[in-house]
Design a protein around this motif. Sequence first.
Motif, PDB file in Angstrom:
ATOM      1  N   UNK A 155       0.969  -1.275   0.004  1.00 17.22           N
ATOM      2  CA  UNK A 155      -0.010  -0.185  -0.454  1.00 17.22           C
ATOM      3  C   UNK A 155       0.622   1.256  -0.328  1.00 17.22           C
ATOM      4  N   UNK A 156       0.913   2.212  -1.289  1.00 13.79           N
ATOM      5  CA  UNK A 156       1.723   3.133  -1.154  1.00 13.79           C
ATOM      6  C   UNK A 156       0.846   4.864  -1.443  1.00 13.79           C
ATOM      7  N   UNK A 157      -0.174   4.372  -1.291  1.00 16.65           N
ATOM      8  CA  UNK A 157      -1.226   5.104  -1.502  1.00 16.65           C
ATOM      9  C   UNK A 157      -1.913   5.627  -0.577  1.00 16.65           C
ATOM     10  N   UNK A 158      -3.092   6.003  -0.380  1.00 18.95           N
ATOM     11  CA  UNK A 158      -4.796   6.036   0.474  1.00 18.95           C
ATOM     12  C   UNK A 158      -5.746   5.651  -0.619  1.00 18.95           C
ATOM     13  N   UNK A 159      -6.221   4.399   0.268  1.00 17.97           N
ATOM     14  CA  UNK A 159      -6.933   3.679  -0.411  1.00 17.97           C
ATOM     15  C   UNK A 159      -8.009   3.099   0.686  1.00 17.97           C
ATOM     16  N   UNK A 160      -9.645   4.199  -0.211  1.00 16.95           N
ATOM     17  CA  UNK A 160     -10.796   4.452   0.331  1.00 16.95           C
ATOM     18  C   UNK A 160     -11.417   2.533   0.670  1.00 16.95           C
ATOM     19  N   UNK A 161     -11.869   2.669   1.680  1.00 15.92           N
ATOM     20  CA  UNK A 161     -12.897   1.533   1.881  1.00 15.92           C
ATOM     21  C   UNK A 161     -14.349   1.351   2.638  1.00 15.92           C
ATOM     22  N   UNK A 162     -15.127   1.561   1.085  1.00 19.39           N
ATOM     23  CA  UNK A 162     -16.119   1.793   1.602  1.00 19.39           C
ATOM     24  C   UNK A 162     -17.017   0.714   2.013  1.00 19.39           C
ATOM     25  N   UNK A 163     -16.816  -1.129   2.490  1.00 17.08           N
ATOM     26  CA  UNK A 163     -17.810  -1.015   2.234  1.00 17.08           C
ATOM     27  C   UNK A 163     -16.900  -2.537   3.149  1.00 17.08           C
ATOM     28  N   UNK A 164     -17.595  -3.428   3.842  1.00 17.42           N
ATOM     29  CA  UNK A 164     -16.101  -4.042   4.959  1.00 17.42           C
ATOM     30  C   UNK A 164     -16.105  -5.315   4.207  1.00 17.42           C
ATOM     31  N   UNK A 165     -14.868  -5.522   4.268  1.00 14.56           N
ATOM     32  CA  UNK A 165     -14.097  -6.530   3.595  1.00 14.56           C
ATOM     33  C   UNK A 165     -13.710  -7.471   4.954  1.00 14.56           C
ATOM     34  N   UNK A 166     -13.282  -8.481   3.823  1.00 14.70           N
ATOM     35  CA  UNK A 166     -11.820  -9.306   5.112  1.00 14.70           C
ATOM     36  C   UNK A 166     -10.978  -9.841   4.012  1.00 14.70           C
ATOM     37  N   UNK A 167      -9.573  -9.482   4.425  1.00 18.89           N
ATOM     38  CA  UNK A 167      -8.508 -10.234   4.160  1.00 18.89           C
ATOM     39  C   UNK A 167      -8.349 -11.329   4.390  1.00 18.89           C
ATOM     40  N   UNK A 168      -7.412 -12.307   3.171  1.00 28.65           N
ATOM     41  CA  UNK A 168      -7.848 -13.540   4.271  1.00 28.65           C
ATOM     42  C   UNK A 168      -6.412 -13.531   4.714  1.00 28.65           C
ATOM     43  N   UNK A 169      -5.980 -14.724   5.139  1.00 32.60           N
ATOM     44  CA  UNK A 169      -4.864 -15.297   6.097  1.00 32.60           C
ATOM     45  C   UNK A 169      -3.679 -15.357   5.334  1.00 32.60           C
ATOM     46  N   UNK A 170      -3.429 -15.717   3.987  1.00 33.41           N
ATOM     47  CA  UNK A 170      -2.365 -15.269   3.136  1.00 33.41           C
ATOM     48  C   UNK A 170      -1.618 -14.433   2.740  1.00 33.41           C
TER      49      UNK A 170
END
Length: 176
Positions: A26-41
Amino acid sequence: IERYASIVAALDDVKSVGAPTVHLLVRSTIDITSSITIPSNVTTLFVGTGRFTIDTGVTVTHNGFFDAPCESGKGYISLTGTGILLLNQQSQVCPEWWGAYSDNTNAATTVAAINNAINSVQTNGGIVRFGTGTYRVQGGAGGFDTAIWIRRSNVGLRCAGYGSVIQANGNNDVGI
């Protein structure tokens, strides 16, 4: 992540590749507008001006690892309103990731960042690690916005010895 239209598109690509380990840079601003799950890998790495901005009512559940420097006032995670980041595999977090200052300034920002760090490890427990410096908080009986709150078991605070100070703003009472 910049080559994707959204973080959701990047995570969809991660799932389709099926790699055992993926680094999300992540090198810039990431707008997160809905719920997400980032996987374990997935390990998320923040560099430069990279940051997550998480909207009100949005939960980001991060099941992988999260890596960012612990720099005073930097803030790699910006929570808007009631947005939340849950770090389910993280054994230690730094309040600086949420914008805490360790230079004896910005009490309101620092107490909010400390509480957000505590909340991020509430699912599986973890340690909020304070580096060397003075973390000024508002103190007093004003509630969540002015005191440090630990509401779950298996969450602890760890300081860098005598070099870490949590100092109340204007008085000697710090609510922990």
